[in-house]
Motif scaffolding. Structure first.
Motif, mmCIF file in Angstrom:
data_model
loop_
_atom_site.group_PDB
_atom_site.id
_atom_site.type_symbol
_atom_site.label_atom_id
_atom_site.label_comp_id
_atom_site.label_asym_id
_atom_site.label_seq_id
_atom_site.Cartn_x
_atom_site.Cartn_y
_atom_site.Cartn_z
ATOM 1 N N THR A 92 3.154 6.410 44.931
ATOM 2 C CA THR A 92 1.925 6.831 45.634
ATOM 3 C C THR A 92 1.922 8.351 45.833
ATOM 4 O OG1 THR A 92 1.839 4.730 46.767
ATOM 5 C CG2 THR A 92 0.562 6.505 47.748
ATOM 6 N N LEU A 93 3.066 8.889 46.247
ATOM 7 C CA LEU A 93 3.140 10.346 46.463
ATOM 8 C C LEU A 93 2.981 11.103 45.141
ATOM 9 C CD1 LEU A 93 6.074 10.384 49.047
ATOM 10 C CD2 LEU A 93 3.640 10.709 49.521
ATOM 11 N N PHE A 94 3.620 10.606 44.083
ATOM 12 C CA PHE A 94 3.461 11.233 42.764
ATOM 13 C C PHE A 94 2.002 11.155 42.297
ATOM 14 C CE2 PHE A 94 8.043 10.953 40.798
ATOM 15 C CZ PHE A 94 8.439 11.984 41.620
ATOM 16 N N LEU A 130 4.132 5.326 37.981
ATOM 17 C CA LEU A 130 5.174 4.426 38.489
ATOM 18 C C LEU A 130 6.461 4.611 37.686
ATOM 19 C CD1 LEU A 130 6.064 2.139 40.375
ATOM 20 C CD2 LEU A 130 5.001 0.495 38.822
ATOM 21 N N MET A 131 6.305 4.848 36.401
ATOM 22 C CA MET A 131 7.494 5.061 35.564
ATOM 23 C C MET A 131 8.211 6.360 35.973
ATOM 24 S SD MET A 131 7.659 4.958 31.451
ATOM 25 C CE MET A 131 8.978 5.758 30.554
ATOM 26 N N ALA A 132 7.443 7.388 36.269
ATOM 27 C CA ALA A 132 8.046 8.651 36.731
ATOM 28 C C ALA A 132 8.791 8.414 38.046
ATOM 29 C CB ALA A 132 6.961 9.716 36.919
ATOM 30 N N VAL A 160 7.358 15.646 37.777
ATOM 31 C CA VAL A 160 8.544 16.142 38.481
ATOM 32 C C VAL A 160 8.478 17.666 38.625
ATOM 33 C CG1 VAL A 160 11.017 16.514 38.062
ATOM 34 C CG2 VAL A 160 10.078 14.210 37.962
ATOM 35 N N ARG A 161 8.049 18.338 37.545
ATOM 36 C CA ARG A 161 7.939 19.806 37.594
ATOM 37 C C ARG A 161 6.943 20.223 38.679
ATOM 38 N NH1 ARG A 161 8.779 20.410 31.822
ATOM 39 N NH2 ARG A 161 6.605 19.967 31.404
ATOM 40 N N ARG A 162 5.813 19.506 38.725
ATOM 41 C CA ARG A 162 4.794 19.870 39.723
ATOM 42 C C ARG A 162 5.337 19.651 41.137
ATOM 43 N NH1 ARG A 162 -1.625 18.521 39.495
ATOM 44 N NH2 ARG A 162 -1.535 20.088 37.895
ATOM 45 N N PHE A 163 6.028 18.523 41.331
ATOM 46 C CA PHE A 163 6.614 18.257 42.654
ATOM 47 C C PHE A 163 7.581 19.379 43.023
ATOM 48 C CE2 PHE A 163 9.541 16.798 45.770
ATOM 49 C CZ PHE A 163 8.835 15.914 46.571
ATOM 50 N N ASN A 164 8.494 19.670 42.097
ATOM 51 C CA ASN A 164 9.527 20.674 42.392
ATOM 52 C C ASN A 164 8.914 22.044 42.669
ATOM 53 O OD1 ASN A 164 11.549 18.795 42.088
ATOM 54 N ND2 ASN A 164 12.150 19.428 40.048
ATOM 55 N N ASP A 316 14.278 10.243 51.867
ATOM 56 C CA ASP A 316 14.470 11.155 53.011
ATOM 57 C C ASP A 316 14.320 12.610 52.545
ATOM 58 O OD1 ASP A 316 14.791 9.138 54.820
ATOM 59 O OD2 ASP A 316 16.979 9.208 54.865
ATOM 60 N N GLU A 317 14.898 12.914 51.387
ATOM 61 C CA GLU A 317 14.772 14.281 50.831
ATOM 62 C C GLU A 317 13.311 14.591 50.515
ATOM 63 O OE1 GLU A 317 17.428 15.389 47.502
ATOM 64 O OE2 GLU A 317 18.627 13.668 48.098
ATOM 65 N N VAL A 318 12.610 13.584 49.955
ATOM 66 C CA VAL A 318 11.203 13.779 49.568
ATOM 67 C C VAL A 318 10.352 14.067 50.803
ATOM 68 C CG1 VAL A 318 9.163 12.526 48.682
ATOM 69 C CG2 VAL A 318 11.334 12.434 47.425
ATOM 70 N N ARG A 319 10.549 13.253 51.857
ATOM 71 C CA ARG A 319 9.760 13.450 53.089
ATOM 72 C C ARG A 319 10.020 14.835 53.684
ATOM 73 N NH1 ARG A 319 11.708 8.555 54.324
ATOM 74 N NH2 ARG A 319 10.293 6.952 53.592
#
Ligand code: SF4
Length: 330
Positions: A92-94, A130-132, A160-164, A316-319
């Protein structure tokens, strides 16, 4: 530290020789050099299946085949996707970081739309998200894939790049690792071996069943009579001989086929015998494991516990990275 491998497989029930040569064999080898996480992606399966009637049995049969083949629960984490619900949260977050136009461009989505125009569901378009999440939740760095899955890996890397870049370096960028195994055609000699095409030979099949299946296989269509010279290079039976028959005999079959020295019936009988012999140790191990009714359940329970402890830590790291309120543990 060994790199992390993540790989998932839809619950397709008893595995066939295409599954074995295309994925399972590779997974067994990877276990010695990587930390492997192998997942039954049951939620992904819901995007396309029409009925869940056989879902539990299919999961059980597939995992039993993996274990009897040599996927080792002491070395690898083996679990069912839906047993670790954090993947839905991360997905959902992705989803908030994923452009719809990216998803609509994915070739497999376009194919699925053609295959099931009556059921173009939200899960189908969100499949790569979902796969990511599957990969990232376990900090997967290496993902063994077939060529058709490469666009999904590219999309996972984008997400992942966008998140990071937005929230800090939480996830490694996953790399696709192309499997070197040849494409295994089914008994029709045209389509990829698959249960849905009913052109498969299951690795659990008895020698008699294997013989029956192989005898029904399409060969060189231009060889109508025993006296006609054959063309082994276009015959799928010959392709399978190259995998299951020793090299000297393969060369002999090739020249005998070209000179009409061997008939297709004898050629097929030889192949069926070699396939059956090759999977005999597997069949014995599978029968032994199947005699312990709780075994698969126990492996999946332990796998889910191990997977979930990684998932909780990642979330926890993501939050923390996003700035959401920390989880309240009472
Ligand atoms: S003899 Fe064997 S390789 Fe030749 S066409 Fe028949 S099945 Fe194929």
């Amino acid at each position: 530290m060994a790199q992390k491998v993540f790989s998932g497989f839809r619950p397709t029930g008893k595995q066939h020789i295409g599954n074995y040569l295309g994925a399972i064999q590779n997974w067994i080898t990877l276990q010695d050099n990587y930390d492997c996480v192998y997942c039954v992606v049951d939620i992904h399966a819901l995007t396309t299946i029409e009925s869940t009637k056989n879902l539990r049995e299919d999961i059980h049969d597939m995992v039993l085949d993996w274990l009897a083949s040599g996927i080792d629960p002491e070395k690898s984490i083996i679990f069912v996707q839906s047993h670790v619900p954090q993947v839905m949260e991360l997905s959902t977050l992705f989803g908030m970081l994923t452009s719809l136009s990216w998803l609509l461009r994915v070739p497999t989505f376009k194919e699925k739309v053609k295959l099931q125009p009556q059921n173009v569901n939200f899960g189908l378009v969100g499949y790569p998200v979902l796969m990511a999440a599957d990969i990232a939740l376990y900090k997967g760095e290496v993902v063994p894939v077939g060529e058709d899955q490469l666009p999904h890996i590219e999309l996972a890397r984008e997400i992942v790049r966008r998140f990071n870049s937005l929230f800090g370096n939480v996830f490694p960028e996953p790399q696709g690792k192309l499997t070197s195994s040849p494409l295994i055609l089914g008994l029709d000699g045209v389509q990829k071996m698959s249960k849905s095409c009913d052109n498969q030979i299951e690795i659990t099949a008895s020698p008699q069943e294997i013989l029956k299946r192989v005898m029904s296989a399409v060969t060189d269509p231009s060889r109508r009579y025993r006296k006609d010279p054959g063309h082994p290079e276009i015959c799928n039976i010959f392709s399978l001989h190259k995998i299951f028959t020793d090299t000297a005999k393969v060369e002999e079959i090739s020249s005998e086929c070209i000179n009409a020295g061997i008939g297709c019936v004898d050629c097929k009988k030889l192949l069926a015998g070699n396939i059956a012999a090759s999977f005999e140790p597997f069949r014995e191990r599978r029968a032994l494991l199947a005699s312990k009714p709780e075994y698969v359940k126990d492996v999946l329970a332990s796998g889910a516990n191990r997977a979930q402890s990684i998932a909780i830590k990642t979330m926890d790291e993501v939050r923390d990275a996003i700035g959401l309120l920390p989880r309240i543990v009472t």
